[in-house]
Design an enzyme around this catalytic site. Structure first.
Site, short mmCIF file in Angstrom:
data_model
loop_
_atom_site.label_atom_id
_atom_site.label_comp_id
_atom_site.label_asym_id
_atom_site.label_seq_id
_atom_site.Cartn_x
_atom_site.Cartn_y
_atom_site.Cartn_z
CB THR A 167 -0.98 -0.02 1.18
OG1 THR A 167 -0.26 -0.26 2.40
CG2 THR A 167 -2.04 -1.09 0.99
CE LYS A 224 0.46 -3.43 3.41
NZ LYS A 224 -0.29 -2.51 4.35
CB THR A 253 -1.24 -1.61 8.95
OG1 THR A 253 -2.08 -0.89 9.78
CG2 THR A 253 -1.99 -1.74 7.66
CD GLU A 309 1.88 5.18 6.39
OE1 GLU A 309 1.11 4.55 5.65
OE2 GLU A 309 1.51 5.83 7.38
CG ASN A 317 -0.70 8.24 8.11
OD1 ASN A 317 -1.39 7.25 7.92
ND2 ASN A 317 0.62 8.19 8.23
CB THR A 376 -7.59 12.63 -0.86
OG1 THR A 376 -6.61 13.06 0.08
CG2 THR A 376 -8.97 12.72 -0.24
#
Length: 408
Positions: free
Chosen positions: A158, A184, A195, A281, A403, A408
């Site tokens: 992702t 992942k 996650t 991230e 985040n 979007t």
């Protein structure tokens, strides 16, 4: 984990163990043309085990996979990214069961032998026309070669920047046994799974119950010791499959080669876990926390996870600030026994606190060390024999940007 017990297989992947093929494709769940649907298939029904997220809200695929694993056997795993199929009610469950049925039909395996996994945005129904068309195209994409593993690794990502793979070999009864993994995970990562989706394959001969115990033990010291942001997902799943095609005597803890196999298995999990933490991230560095001298290992784990999960510690690591005060504050609030007079803290080899008292250190040297890709924080409690290691990353401006605009 003595590395002499196993050999790292360079370029190995989840299809390196005997009996496995994999593949992936773009079916239309992601807005870009990146792969978003993949599968791992075993030539024979495999002994299988799994662990799942501790989040109360568990995504529909977890229910389906638990059901499939009731007999401890699997032959295929179908995975989609771009949509978590979580908090999607009755329709979400029906879609997950349909994914299992469609995969079984097109892959030519029993429906009960298929696991389902999903990752992506929570609360949106799957585009099942895309999913079913993609599943119909999967058999042609399955390969026993590296390209199949590459396609699968890409299909499960992702916000990840890199694929995460590991592979080792061990010797059991004089025969080569291979253990491999793919994973992942990048954000919404916290101990007690993350996650993350992770898959381990092996050609070892092992019963499902024994594999399940080993998987839990390995998870406790690897995947459950990472954090990026303190959030635990609705979709986390770790599945292990053993084809048994190496043909040795059945492995169990009393087997003379058990320790070699268990060490290699745990090493694969650790490599994947650290890769997830490093790919947090927006992260610029991997942060490792070693806690020594706790009253026991469980206590050490709790303290290490508290330090690695501290937003203040993570921010200091991003800024290359040798602020040991944030570290000792995290140690003190972990809720574990600590003697406040005996704590030492090191940043790499740089001693910054001794006996819970600050000592002079070279700030420029510390700054240069903290600018590196790997930062190791060592906390010596001098309170017992317990020890543990946790992994995480720094907290950056980029994490907030990613985040703030995830949907979007």
């Amino acid at each position: 984990m003595g590395q002499e017990k196993y050999t790292v297989v360079e370029g190995g992947s989840i299809i390196t163990p005997k009996g496995f093929s994999a593949g992936g494709l773009h079916c239309g769940l992601k807005k870009t043309e990146r792969h978003d649907l993949g599968a791992i298939v075993c030539d024979v029904p495999a002994a299988a085990a799994a662990v799942y997220t501790t989040n109360v809200f568990q995504a529909a695929p977890l229910k389906v996979t638990r059901e499939s694993l009731q007999d401890g056997r699997l032959q295929a795993v179908v995975v989609n990214s771009g949509n978590a199929n979580a908090c999607t009610g009755k329709q979400g469950e029906e879609d997950a069961y349909r994914m299992r049925a469609e995969a079984a039909q097109h892959l030519g395996v029993a429906e009960q032998a298929v696991a389902v996994a999903s990752t992506g945005v929570i609360g949106e129904l799957l585009k099942m026309d895309c999913v079913t068309a993609g599943i119909a195209g999967l058999p042609q994409r399955l390969k026993h070669e590296a390209s199949g593993a590459e396609d699968f690794a890409q299909a499960i990502l992702t916000t990840d920047l890199v694929k995460k793979e590991a592979c080792v070999s061990v010797t059991v009864n004089g025969k080569k046994v291979t253990i491999a993994g793919a994973a992942k995970g990048s954000g919404m990562i916290h101990p007690n799974m993350a996650t993350m989706l992770a898959f381990v394959t092996t050609d070892a001969v092992i019963e499902a119950e024994v594999l399940q115990r080993l998987l839990r033990q390995a998870t406790d010291v690897t995947f459950n010791m990472i954090t990026v942001d303190g959030d635990t997902s609705t979709n986390d799943m770790l599945i292990a499959m053993a084809s048994g095609l190496s043909g040795h005597e059945t492995l169990n803890p009393s087997h003379p080669d058990w320790q070699a196999f268990a060490s290699g298995f745990t090493y694969v999990c650790q490599v994947l876990a650290k890769a997830i933490a490093r790919d947090g991230e927006g992260a610029t560095k991997l942060v490792e926390v070693n806690v020594n001298g706790a009253v026991n290992d469980m206590s050490a784990r709790a303290i290490a996870k508290t330090v690695i999960g501290s937003s203040l510690v993570k921010s200091a690591m991003f800024g290359a600030d040798a602020n040991w005060g944030r570290i000792i504050a995290a140690v003190g609030r972990a809720g574990e026994p600590v003697n406040p007079e005996t704590v030492d803290i090191r940043l790499g080899d740089i001693l910054v606190l001794e006996g819970s008292r600050p000592i002079a250190f070279d700030e420029d040297e510390a700054l240069e060390y903290l600018k590196g890709d790997l930062v190791r924080i060592v906390v010596d409690l001098h309170h017992g024999e317990g020890r543990a290691t946790a992994w995480g990353c720094d907290l950056t401006y980029e994490y907030v940007r990613i985040n703030a605009a995830y949907r979007t």
